[in-house]
Design a protein around this motif. Sequence first.
Motif, PDB file in Angstrom:
ATOM      1  N   ALA A   6       0.867  -1.179   0.000  1.00 39.82           N
ATOM      2  CA  ALA A   6       0.000   0.000   0.000  1.00 39.82           C
ATOM      3  C   ALA A   6       0.900   1.223   0.000  1.00 39.82           C
ATOM      4  CB  ALA A   6      -0.913   0.008   1.220  1.00 39.82           C
ATOM      5  N   PHE A   7       0.745   2.047  -1.020  1.00 38.84           N
ATOM      6  CA  PHE A   7       1.434   3.326  -1.076  1.00 38.84           C
ATOM      7  C   PHE A   7       0.396   4.361  -0.639  1.00 38.84           C
ATOM      8  CE2 PHE A   7       3.598   0.722  -4.306  1.00 38.84           C
ATOM      9  CZ  PHE A   7       4.909   0.809  -3.849  1.00 38.84           C
ATOM     10  N   LEU A   8       0.555   4.883   0.559  1.00 40.79           N
ATOM     11  CA  LEU A   8      -0.405   5.823   1.115  1.00 40.79           C
ATOM     12  C   LEU A   8       0.004   7.244   0.730  1.00 40.79           C
ATOM     13  CD1 LEU A   8      -0.814   4.226   4.649  1.00 40.79           C
ATOM     14  CD2 LEU A   8      -2.137   3.778   2.571  1.00 40.79           C
ATOM     15  N   ARG A   9      -0.980   8.042   0.349  1.00 46.71           N
ATOM     16  CA  ARG A   9      -0.711   9.402  -0.108  1.00 46.71           C
ATOM     17  C   ARG A   9      -0.632  10.380   1.061  1.00 46.71           C
ATOM     18  NH1 ARG A   9      -2.445  14.169  -1.273  1.00 46.71           N
ATOM     19  NH2 ARG A   9      -1.987  15.196  -3.255  1.00 46.71           N
ATOM     20  N   ALA A  10       0.365  11.238   1.009  1.00 51.21           N
ATOM     21  CA  ALA A  10       0.511  12.384   1.919  1.00 51.21           C
ATOM     22  C   ALA A  10       0.569  11.990   3.388  1.00 51.21           C
ATOM     23  CB  ALA A  10      -0.591  13.408   1.661  1.00 51.21           C
ATOM     24  N   VAL A  11       1.320  10.956   3.691  1.00 50.34           N
ATOM     25  CA  VAL A  11       1.531  10.572   5.084  1.00 50.34           C
ATOM     26  C   VAL A  11       2.810  11.243   5.570  1.00 50.34           C
ATOM     27  CG1 VAL A  11       2.099   8.627   6.598  1.00 50.34           C
ATOM     28  CG2 VAL A  11       0.277   8.406   4.921  1.00 50.34           C
ATOM     29  N   ASN A  12       2.717  11.881   6.704  1.00 50.07           N
ATOM     30  CA  ASN A  12       3.826  12.591   7.345  1.00 50.07           C
ATOM     31  C   ASN A  12       4.358  13.746   6.508  1.00 50.07           C
ATOM     32  OD1 ASN A  12       3.574  11.081   9.649  1.00 50.07           O
ATOM     33  ND2 ASN A  12       5.043   9.549   8.990  1.00 50.07           N
ATOM     34  N   VAL A  13       3.424  14.447   5.874  1.00 53.42           N
ATOM     35  CA  VAL A  13       3.718  15.714   5.204  1.00 53.42           C
ATOM     36  C   VAL A  13       2.593  16.679   5.532  1.00 53.42           C
ATOM     37  CG1 VAL A  13       5.030  14.707   3.294  1.00 53.42           C
ATOM     38  CG2 VAL A  13       2.581  15.022   3.042  1.00 53.42           C
ATOM     39  N   GLY A  14       2.887  17.937   5.528  1.00 48.17           N
ATOM     40  CA  GLY A  14       1.850  18.951   5.741  1.00 48.17           C
ATOM     41  C   GLY A  14       1.105  18.833   7.052  1.00 48.17           C
ATOM     42  N   GLY A  15       1.771  18.410   8.112  1.00 47.11           N
ATOM     43  CA  GLY A  15       1.146  18.326   9.416  1.00 47.11           C
ATOM     44  C   GLY A  15       0.298  17.088   9.642  1.00 47.11           C
ATOM     45  N   ARG A  16       0.251  16.204   8.687  1.00 43.97           N
ATOM     46  CA  ARG A  16      -0.535  14.964   8.810  1.00 43.97           C
ATOM     47  C   ARG A  16       0.384  13.852   9.305  1.00 43.97           C
ATOM     48  NH1 ARG A  16      -4.583  14.569   3.927  1.00 43.97           N
ATOM     49  NH2 ARG A  16      -3.741  12.477   3.961  1.00 43.97           N
ATOM     50  N   GLN A  17       0.672  13.876  10.583  1.00 41.20           N
ATOM     51  CA  GLN A  17       1.638  12.957  11.171  1.00 41.20           C
ATOM     52  C   GLN A  17       0.997  11.627  11.574  1.00 41.20           C
ATOM     53  OE1 GLN A  17       4.993  13.843  11.242  1.00 41.20           O
ATOM     54  NE2 GLN A  17       4.126  15.495  10.017  1.00 41.20           N
ATOM     55  N   GLY A  42       4.533   6.199   4.524  1.00 36.73           N
ATOM     56  CA  GLY A  42       3.316   5.482   4.172  1.00 36.73           C
ATOM     57  C   GLY A  42       3.487   4.380   3.165  1.00 36.73           C
ATOM     58  N   ASN A  43       4.532   3.588   3.306  1.00 40.91           N
ATOM     59  CA  ASN A  43       4.737   2.408   2.475  1.00 40.91           C
ATOM     60  C   ASN A  43       4.483   1.200   3.362  1.00 40.91           C
ATOM     61  OD1 ASN A  43       5.969   3.969   0.206  1.00 40.91           O
ATOM     62  ND2 ASN A  43       7.477   4.380   1.792  1.00 40.91           N
ATOM     63  N   VAL A  44       3.424   0.447   3.078  1.00 36.41           N
ATOM     64  CA  VAL A  44       3.027  -0.658   3.938  1.00 36.41           C
ATOM     65  C   VAL A  44       2.987  -1.946   3.120  1.00 36.41           C
ATOM     66  CG1 VAL A  44       1.304  -1.505   5.562  1.00 36.41           C
ATOM     67  CG2 VAL A  44       1.559   0.961   5.218  1.00 36.41           C
ATOM     68  N   ILE A  45       3.620  -2.973   3.656  1.00 38.13           N
ATOM     69  CA  ILE A  45       3.647  -4.277   3.008  1.00 38.13           C
ATOM     70  C   ILE A  45       2.853  -5.226   3.897  1.00 38.13           C
ATOM     71  CG2 ILE A  45       5.139  -6.114   2.121  1.00 38.13           C
ATOM     72  CD1 ILE A  45       6.704  -2.811   2.907  1.00 38.13           C
ATOM     73  N   PHE A  46       1.975  -6.038   3.306  1.00 33.62           N
ATOM     74  CA  PHE A  46       1.124  -6.914   4.116  1.00 33.62           C
ATOM     75  C   PHE A  46       0.572  -8.047   3.274  1.00 33.62           C
ATOM     76  CE2 PHE A  46      -1.464  -3.587   2.288  1.00 33.62           C
ATOM     77  CZ  PHE A  46      -2.575  -4.259   1.805  1.00 33.62           C
ATOM     78  N   ASP A  47      -0.047  -9.012   3.952  1.00 31.64           N
ATOM     79  CA  ASP A  47      -0.719 -10.135   3.292  1.00 31.64           C
ATOM     80  C   ASP A  47      -2.223 -10.009   3.519  1.00 31.64           C
ATOM     81  OD1 ASP A  47       1.736 -11.335   2.594  1.00 31.64           O
ATOM     82  OD2 ASP A  47       1.853 -12.365   4.515  1.00 31.64           O
ATOM     83  N   SER A  48      -2.991 -10.384   2.502  1.00 33.47           N
ATOM     84  CA  SER A  48      -4.443 -10.375   2.618  1.00 33.47           C
ATOM     85  C   SER A  48      -5.051 -11.295   1.566  1.00 33.47           C
ATOM     86  CB  SER A  48      -4.996  -8.956   2.431  1.00 33.47           C
ATOM     87  OG  SER A  48      -6.411  -8.965   2.447  1.00 33.47           O
ATOM     88  N   GLY A  49      -6.238 -11.796   1.874  1.00 32.19           N
ATOM     89  CA  GLY A  49      -6.985 -12.602   0.920  1.00 32.19           C
ATOM     90  C   GLY A  49      -7.945 -11.777   0.087  1.00 32.19           C
ATOM     91  N   SER A  50      -8.047 -10.477   0.356  1.00 31.96           N
ATOM     92  CA  SER A  50      -8.949  -9.594  -0.385  1.00 31.96           C
ATOM     93  C   SER A  50      -8.288  -9.073  -1.650  1.00 31.96           C
ATOM     94  CB  SER A  50      -9.352  -8.409   0.496  1.00 31.96           C
ATOM     95  OG  SER A  50     -10.057  -8.840   1.634  1.00 31.96           O
ATOM     96  N   ASN A  51      -9.108  -8.488  -2.539  1.00 27.40           N
ATOM     97  CA  ASN A  51      -8.542  -7.882  -3.744  1.00 27.40           C
ATOM     98  C   ASN A  51      -8.132  -6.436  -3.461  1.00 27.40           C
ATOM     99  OD1 ASN A  51     -10.651  -5.933  -4.482  1.00 27.40           O
ATOM    100  ND2 ASN A  51     -11.898  -7.723  -4.968  1.00 27.40           N
ATOM    101  N   SER A  52      -7.322  -5.872  -4.333  1.00 30.04           N
ATOM    102  CA  SER A  52      -6.753  -4.549  -4.075  1.00 30.04           C
ATOM    103  C   SER A  52      -7.802  -3.444  -4.003  1.00 30.04           C
ATOM    104  CB  SER A  52      -5.687  -4.213  -5.114  1.00 30.04           C
ATOM    105  OG  SER A  52      -6.232  -4.203  -6.413  1.00 30.04           O
ATOM    106  N   THR A  53      -8.846  -3.509  -4.801  1.00 24.94           N
ATOM    107  CA  THR A  53      -9.886  -2.481  -4.770  1.00 24.94           C
ATOM    108  C   THR A  53     -10.601  -2.486  -3.422  1.00 24.94           C
ATOM    109  OG1 THR A  53     -10.184  -2.670  -7.152  1.00 24.94           O
ATOM    110  CG2 THR A  53     -11.941  -1.587  -5.920  1.00 24.94           C
ATOM    111  N   ALA A  54     -10.955  -3.662  -2.934  1.00 29.41           N
ATOM    112  CA  ALA A  54     -11.603  -3.776  -1.626  1.00 29.41           C
ATOM    113  C   ALA A  54     -10.660  -3.301  -0.523  1.00 29.41           C
ATOM    114  CB  ALA A  54     -12.043  -5.214  -1.366  1.00 29.41           C
ATOM    115  N   LEU A  55      -9.387  -3.628  -0.657  1.00 30.14           N
ATOM    116  CA  LEU A  55      -8.403  -3.210   0.349  1.00 30.14           C
ATOM    117  C   LEU A  55      -8.230  -1.699   0.370  1.00 30.14           C
ATOM    118  CD1 LEU A  55      -5.791  -6.031  -0.193  1.00 30.14           C
ATOM    119  CD2 LEU A  55      -7.075  -5.604   1.924  1.00 30.14           C
ATOM    120  N   GLU A  56      -8.203  -1.064  -0.796  1.00 32.53           N
ATOM    121  CA  GLU A  56      -8.080   0.395  -0.832  1.00 32.53           C
ATOM    122  C   GLU A  56      -9.216   1.042  -0.066  1.00 32.53           C
ATOM    123  OE1 GLU A  56      -5.650   1.060  -5.012  1.00 32.53           O
ATOM    124  OE2 GLU A  56      -7.830   1.258  -5.045  1.00 32.53           O
ATOM    125  N   SER A  57     -10.434   0.613  -0.326  1.00 29.50           N
ATOM    126  CA  SER A  57     -11.600   1.164   0.353  1.00 29.50           C
ATOM    127  C   SER A  57     -11.541   0.900   1.855  1.00 29.50           C
ATOM    128  CB  SER A  57     -12.875   0.566  -0.241  1.00 29.50           C
ATOM    129  OG  SER A  57     -14.007   1.039   0.434  1.00 29.50           O
TER     130      SER A  57
END
Length: 175
Positions: A6-17, A42-57
Amino acid sequence: MTRYVAFLRAVNVGGRQVKMEVLRALLEEAGLKNVKTYIQSGNVIFDSGSNSTALESKIEKLLAKNLGFSVPACIRSVAEVQAVLDNNPYPGIVPDKDLQIYIAFLQTLPGREAAAILATMQSDIETYRINSREVYVLMKKNVGAPPFSNTYLEKKLGLVATTRNLATVTKVMSF
C-alpha cells in the motif's frame, strides 16, 4: 493470501503525522497479516486474501476514522510492483544528485486522454511515460525548476496518485 504494497498518499507531510507503529497496529487490527512499514512516508507491506480495490476502500475508511483525515491508498500486489520496476521506461539511467526517477501510482486506470495530457507536460526538465496505472517521471534536478509535484500531476490527470522515487520502490520490494 496475496502479498501487497500500500502506497499511502501524503503521510507525514503537511502536518498529517502518523507514527508507523500506530499505522501497523491499525492495519493488523483490521485483519491484515504480516504488516511491515518502510520509512515514514506510508509504504506498507502486508498479506491479505482480499482484492486490491476492496483493500483500498477498507484501508481508506479505517484511516479516516482513526486518524481524522483522508489518506488515499494505492495498492498493488508485490507481483504488480515488480512489473512496475521491470517496465521502467528509463533503463540504464541511474538516479543521482542531478537526475531522479519517480513513479506515480494512480488509484484508477486513466482514460485515453492521459497520454495526451502528459505530452503537454513534457519539458527539458521533466519527461513523462505512462504504463497502465503508473506514470514514470524522469526529472532533472538542480536546474532552478520546482521539484516534482504529485498534486500537480493529480490535478492534470484528474486522478488520485501517490509518488515514490525509484529507490524507495526498489527498497520496498526487499521487505
